[in-house]
Design an enzyme around this catalytic site. Structure first.
Site, PDB file in Angstrom:
ATOM      1  N   LYS A 125       0.834  -1.202   0.000  1.00 32.85           N
ATOM      2  CA  LYS A 125       0.000   0.000   0.000  1.00 32.85           C
ATOM      3  C   LYS A 125       0.874   1.260   0.000  1.00 32.85           C
ATOM      4  O   LYS A 125       0.560   2.243  -0.662  1.00 32.85           O
ATOM      5  CB  LYS A 125      -0.954  -0.028   1.201  1.00 32.85           C
ATOM      6  CG  LYS A 125      -2.088  -1.022   0.986  1.00 32.85           C
ATOM      7  CD  LYS A 125      -2.825  -1.428   2.253  1.00 32.85           C
ATOM      8  CE  LYS A 125      -3.782  -2.575   1.919  1.00 32.85           C
ATOM      9  NZ  LYS A 125      -4.451  -3.154   3.068  1.00 32.85           N
ATOM     10  N   GLN A 127      -5.165  -2.218   9.121  1.00 27.12           N
ATOM     11  CA  GLN A 127      -4.902  -3.508   8.483  1.00 27.12           C
ATOM     12  C   GLN A 127      -5.498  -4.638   9.325  1.00 27.12           C
ATOM     13  O   GLN A 127      -5.229  -4.741  10.515  1.00 27.12           O
ATOM     14  CB  GLN A 127      -3.380  -3.698   8.309  1.00 27.12           C
ATOM     15  CG  GLN A 127      -2.996  -4.944   7.545  1.00 27.12           C
ATOM     16  CD  GLN A 127      -3.500  -4.915   6.096  1.00 27.12           C
ATOM     17  OE1 GLN A 127      -3.378  -3.913   5.391  1.00 27.12           O
ATOM     18  NE2 GLN A 127      -4.068  -6.020   5.638  1.00 27.12           N
ATOM     19  N   ASP A 169     -11.479   1.808   3.044  1.00 29.00           N
ATOM     20  CA  ASP A 169     -11.742   0.389   2.782  1.00 29.00           C
ATOM     21  C   ASP A 169     -13.208   0.144   2.424  1.00 29.00           C
ATOM     22  O   ASP A 169     -13.554  -0.923   1.907  1.00 29.00           O
ATOM     23  CB  ASP A 169     -11.418  -0.435   4.048  1.00 29.00           C
ATOM     24  CG  ASP A 169     -10.086  -1.165   3.934  1.00 29.00           C
ATOM     25  OD1 ASP A 169      -9.613  -1.365   2.794  1.00 29.00           O
ATOM     26  OD2 ASP A 169      -9.531  -1.539   4.979  1.00 29.00           O
TER      27      ASP A 169
END
Ligand code: NAP
Length: 288
Positions: free
Chosen positions: A53, A97, A120
């Site tokens: 990322k 995460q 997300d």
């Protein structure tokens, strides 16, 4: 032989387009979009996702901050960090995460992220907006799958689509996006009876279960389009492989995504796009 739907190539060209847009933001808005990724613990898979990322952010020209915390962090401490990031006007996207250590309630953490910074697309408000067909941040993997199908020129409307898997992050949202594209969608799962009978009816088969090479050629209709979301280790070769037995299914499908190089690169690319979208929505609000 099936056409290979190349997610790596598509992701690269989308990232290049995004980078060209982002390069104009400093002059227009005085800064570039800022993504903050929180990594708890040292899980090798998570470390590698977070590194990916950061690398993609650099390619697109986004500011990226990775906050690393030991897995002894308390839930309250993590929620405190999220509160600070929510209040920081120079943070546009926040990503925690997953998975988190067992003593931390992931649902509580995801809900604590401001829906406007939830890159997300996992926040309950974004999930609700997706199902209500309202403007929202879409979850990255499902969004990437739709882009892959469209880029390959696959017609979705009116097609029989079977999605194997009903998780909150892949199976359910991709089913809704496919329904929005006017497909007739069947969702299969571990309790589905005669799974092969169901999957053989699919014009488009999306597989998101997490079992190496689970889908075999006899489960696929001749000429079907197959999207393999799975990321597994082949128990024999120890190499990365999908949920689909690629070598066997390739000769039966009309188009198929490989693993690696299919859905995976699109997920990261959509994360970059989501960060830019969150930034732009904020700028539109502030600048009227
Ligand atoms: P998950 O939360 O574990 O869900 C798996 C789903 O598969 C469940 O709905 C489960 O059914 C179903 N399932 C399991 N075994 C089955 C079987 N034998 N027959 C039919 N259905 C079965 O997994 P996930 O998070 O959706 O991820 C799925 C896979 O995609 C994993 O390999 C993951 O690593 C990968 N993934 C890849 C990306 C990417 O960017 N490439 C992103 C996310 C996930 P029940 O609901 O009945 O238990």
């Amino acid at each position: 032989m099936a056409t290979i739907i190349n997610g790596k190539e598509l992701a690269l060209s989308l990232k290049q387009r995004l980078a060209a847009d982002v390069a104009t933001f400093d002059a227009k808005y005085g800064r570039t979009p800022h993504l903050v990724v929180i990594l708890v613990g040292e899980d090798a898979g998570s470390v590698s996702y977070v590194t990916g990322k950061a690398k993609a952010s650099a390619e697109v020209g986004l500011r990226n901050t990775t906050i690393r915390k030991p897995d002894t962090i308390t839930e309250a401490e993590l929620l405190g960090i999220i509160d600070e990031l929510n209040a920081d006007s120079e943070v546009d996207g926040i990503l925690v995460q997953l998975p988190l250590p067992k003593h931390i309630d992931s649902d509580k953490v995801i809900s604590a992220i401001s829906a406007e910074k939830d890159v997300d697309g996992f926040h309950p408000m974004n999930v609700a907006r997706l199902w209500l067909k309202q403007e929202c941040t879409l979850p990255c993997t499902p969004k990437g799958i739709i882009k892959l199908l469209k880029s390959a020129g696959v017609e979705i409307a009116g097609k029989n689509v079977v999605v194997i898997g009903r998780s909150n992050i892949v199976g359910l949202p991709v089913s809704k996006l496919l329904l929005n594209e006017n497909a007739t969608v069947t969702i299969a799962h571990s309790r589905t009876k005669d799974l092969a009978d169901v999957t053989r009816r699919a014009d488009i088969l999306v597989v998101a279960i997490g079992r190496p090479k689970f889908v075999t050629a006899d489960m696929v209709k001749e000429g079907a389009v197959v999207i393999d979301v799975g990321v597994n280790r082949d128990p024999e070769t120890k190499k990365l492989c999908g949920d689909v037995d690629f070598a066997a299914v390739e000769s039966k499908a009309s188009a198929i995504t490989p693993v690696p190089g299919g859905v995976g690169p699109m997920t990261i690319c959509c994360l970059m796009e989501n960060t830019v979208e969150c930034f732009l929505r904020k700028m539109e609000k502030t600048n009227g």
